[in-house]
Write a protein that holds these residues in place. Structure first.
Motif, PDB file in Angstrom:
ATOM      1  N   LYS A  50       0.813  -1.213   0.000  1.00 12.75           N
ATOM      2  CA  LYS A  50       0.000   0.000   0.000  1.00 12.75           C
ATOM      3  C   LYS A  50       0.853   1.273   0.000  1.00 12.75           C
ATOM      4  N   LEU A  51       1.984   1.237   0.720  1.00 18.60           N
ATOM      5  CA  LEU A  51       2.789   2.447   0.894  1.00 18.60           C
ATOM      6  C   LEU A  51       3.708   2.753  -0.284  1.00 18.60           C
ATOM      7  N   PHE A  52       4.215   1.707  -0.938  1.00 21.71           N
ATOM      8  CA  PHE A  52       5.211   1.919  -1.987  1.00 21.71           C
ATOM      9  C   PHE A  52       4.717   1.560  -3.390  1.00 21.71           C
ATOM     10  N   PHE A  53       3.573   0.853  -3.474  1.00 20.49           N
ATOM     11  CA  PHE A  53       3.005   0.494  -4.780  1.00 20.49           C
ATOM     12  C   PHE A  53       1.494   0.774  -4.787  1.00 20.49           C
ATOM     13  N   TYR A 116       5.649   6.365  -1.313  1.00 25.04           N
ATOM     14  CA  TYR A 116       5.277   6.776  -2.675  1.00 25.04           C
ATOM     15  C   TYR A 116       4.666   8.170  -2.724  1.00 25.04           C
ATOM     16  N   ASP A 117       3.852   8.520  -1.738  1.00 25.03           N
ATOM     17  CA  ASP A 117       3.193   9.820  -1.771  1.00 25.03           C
ATOM     18  C   ASP A 117       4.163  10.989  -1.562  1.00 25.03           C
ATOM     19  N   LYS A 118       5.397  10.688  -1.119  1.00 28.85           N
ATOM     20  CA  LYS A 118       6.401  11.728  -0.904  1.00 28.85           C
ATOM     21  C   LYS A 118       7.368  11.856  -2.083  1.00 28.85           C
ATOM     22  N   ILE A 119       7.897  10.737  -2.571  1.00 27.56           N
ATOM     23  CA  ILE A 119       8.901  10.801  -3.646  1.00 27.56           C
ATOM     24  C   ILE A 119       8.584   9.871  -4.814  1.00 27.56           C
ATOM     25  N   GLY A 120       7.374   9.342  -4.856  1.00 34.28           N
ATOM     26  CA  GLY A 120       6.985   8.496  -5.979  1.00 34.28           C
ATOM     27  C   GLY A 120       7.720   7.167  -5.993  1.00 34.28           C
ATOM     28  N   VAL A 125      12.452   2.190  -5.168  1.00 28.76           N
ATOM     29  CA  VAL A 125      13.824   1.931  -5.627  1.00 28.76           C
ATOM     30  C   VAL A 125      14.779   1.892  -4.433  1.00 28.76           C
ATOM     31  N   ALA A 126      14.674   2.889  -3.546  1.00 22.59           N
ATOM     32  CA  ALA A 126      15.535   2.920  -2.364  1.00 22.59           C
ATOM     33  C   ALA A 126      15.300   1.704  -1.486  1.00 22.59           C
ATOM     34  N   LEU A 127      14.037   1.326  -1.335  1.00 21.08           N
ATOM     35  CA  LEU A 127      13.687   0.159  -0.537  1.00 21.08           C
ATOM     36  C   LEU A 127      14.339  -1.105  -1.111  1.00 21.08           C
ATOM     37  N   THR A 128      14.302  -1.214  -2.426  1.00 15.35           N
ATOM     38  CA  THR A 128      14.871  -2.379  -3.096  1.00 15.35           C
ATOM     39  C   THR A 128      16.380  -2.455  -2.904  1.00 15.35           C
ATOM     40  N   VAL A 129      17.063  -1.325  -3.067  1.00 10.82           N
ATOM     41  CA  VAL A 129      18.519  -1.298  -2.903  1.00 10.82           C
ATOM     42  C   VAL A 129      18.910  -1.680  -1.472  1.00 10.82           C
ATOM     43  N   LEU A 130      18.220  -1.101  -0.503  1.00 10.06           N
ATOM     44  CA  LEU A 130      18.538  -1.390   0.894  1.00 10.06           C
ATOM     45  C   LEU A 130      18.216  -2.838   1.248  1.00 10.06           C
ATOM     46  N   ARG A 131      17.148  -3.362   0.662  1.00  9.53           N
ATOM     47  CA  ARG A 131      16.816  -4.771   0.907  1.00  9.53           C
ATOM     48  C   ARG A 131      17.919  -5.684   0.355  1.00  9.53           C
ATOM     49  N   MET A 132      18.470  -5.323  -0.781  1.00  7.31           N
ATOM     50  CA  MET A 132      19.553  -6.117  -1.353  1.00  7.31           C
ATOM     51  C   MET A 132      20.800  -6.048  -0.475  1.00  7.31           C
TER      52      MET A 132
END
Length: 459
Positions: A50-53, A116-120, A125-132
């Protein structure tokens, strides 16, 4: 830089004390890293879609949230290769400090990522990089933690129990992650939790990292690695050495984990999504059930590790794989009744049955590799399962449920992968009675010599 050699051997009393401290350090460090890793998976199942997609339909958003979860698993073999190399080259202790730092910093930053509502889309993308980065840290953690906990002569006859304590860090980390989210959810409304509350457990990780570093920095290098340094048996390219000489053990290690790791992800992470969205169960109720199961696992993990010292590592593992196969269908049957007692029973049974494989697994795998490539070989084989098993598990389960409309499809999936674990364990040799501290027996059996490919630690 290479670990410093001790100038004199430790007394028996000092050796026993440092061995116990090594086990504690491995357990605490593993607990912190798994807290970080599980925290992401739990929050991904609840609010990340809900928050990022937010532009996707609920099913697509769930798959996208779980895809970032999968990327953390996909990155784990990379961490196994990177840190496995350094763990076999410069030492177990220093490498584990690095994995702890990488994991901790990544987790804290996840708690600061704008939605998403702040930076789209850049939030995702940032979440994905940090998860990796999280995945890379965890990928380098396990092999070193097991080596640090077991490469002491004190544990020669109790290696299954000693190796089960870093495994104990997994349910303890899960317990802390679920507890942190449960307490946070009590503080405010569901809307507050989705906007701010979910971030707090990620930020708390900063404090845990400080504690973990303090404990790990006080641990000595293992006697087995010290011995390799003294005899100049440090491999120049341990990862290549492991892949070239022990590819069969690496493959079997990956396969025996198939029926252990995927069910665990389904029993913990996917359960929250399935229980709330498909069964209409209360989120707090499911949290409490998983919390109770994790608490029970604190006892069953060391117990089954101890039992593997008595009946044999391989036999214990085979019993666990068969139990998982038998449990696959009753688990969802009980959940689908939506009867509170049966739902609680299903969740409480799930982790102890999983622990029948998970507890003896650490020693079973570590004993499959000689000390010169133990960190590399064990890590690579263990973490490859993250790509083939644990990582795609929630996406496969979501797809099966969406396609067939019944949990029976997911039960069949669990039964099949449990059978894969059972058959694979049959082909992996039980080395619990072999010499754990030297390469000699391995050189004779594999028919190759390690000598042309070793170097001093300073090379």
């Amino acid at each position: 830089m290479a670990s410093q050699l001790r100038t004199s051997p430790l007394s028996d009393v000092d050796s026993a004390r440092h061995a116990r401290r090594a086990v504690i350090a491995s357990t605490v460090g593993t607990m912190i890293e798994w807290y970080d890793f599980y925290l992401y998976g739990l929050v991904a199942a609840l609010v990340f879609g809900k928050l990022f997609f937010p532009m996707q339909d609920p099913y697509a958003a769930t798959l996208l949230a779980f895809s970032t979860f999968f990327l953390g698993f996909a990155a784990r073999p990379i961490g196994a290769i990177i840190f496995g190399h350094f763990g076999d080259r410069i030492g177990r202790k220093g490498t584990l400090v690095a994995t702890l730092l990488l994991m901790g910093v990544s987790t804290v930053l996840i708690g600061l990522v704008p939605t998403y509502d702040k930076i789209g889309i850049w939030g995702a993308v940032a979440l994905t990089v940090l998860r990796m980065l999280q995945g890379i840290g965890v990928g380098g953690e396990w092999g070193g933690a097991i080596a640090v906990a077991t490469e002491w002569s004190k544990f020669n006859k109790r290696r299954g129990l000693a190796a089960s304590w870093p495994q104990f860090g997994s349910p303890l980390g899960m317990l802390l992650a679920v507890a942190a989210l449960t307490i946070t959810s009590w503080v405010g409304t569901p809307e507050w939790f989705e906007s701010i509350g979910w971030r707090i457990p990620f930020l708390i990780s900063a404090l845990l990292i400080v504690v973990g570093l303090y404990i790990r920095l006080g641990v000595l290098e293992t006697p087995v690695f010290q011995q390799m340094q003294e005899k100049k048996q440090i491999s120049r390219t341990p990862v290549l050495e492991a892949v070239r000489g022990y590819w069969r053990q690496i493959l079997l290690t990956c396969l025996i984990r198939t029926g252990q790791q995927a069910p665990f992800v389904l029993f913990t992470t996917f359960l929250l999504s399935y229980g709330t969205k498909n069964l209409g169960l209360d989120r707090s109720f499911l949290f409490n059930c998983v919390l109770a199961a994790a608490a029970l696992s604190l006892f069953t993990t060391p117990f089954f590790g101890y039992l593997s010292d008595r009946i044999g590592r391989k036999r214990m593992y085979l019993i666990g794989a068969f139990a998982m196969l038998a449990f696959a269908f009753p688990y969802f049957w009980m959940l689908d009744t939506q009867i509170p007692f049966l739902v609680v029973l299903a969740i409480l049974l799930s982790l102890p049955i999983h622990d029948m494989q998970y507890a003896p697994q650490a020693a079973f795998i570590a004993e499959s590799f000689p000390p010169s490539v133990r960190y590399s070989g064990a890590s690579i084989g263990y973490q490859l399962a993250s790509i083939t098993s644990g990582g795609p598990a929630p996406m496969i389960a979501a797809f099966l449920l969406h396609t067939y409309g019944t949990s029976t499809a997911i039960s069949t999936y669990i039964a099949v992968i449990a059978a894969i674990s059972f058959v694979s364990a049959l082909f992996l040799r039980d080395r619990s009675q072999d010499d754990y501290a030297t390469n000699e027996g391995w050189v004779r059996e594999e028919g190759t010599s390690l000598a042309p490919r070793v170097a001093s630690p300073s090379a």
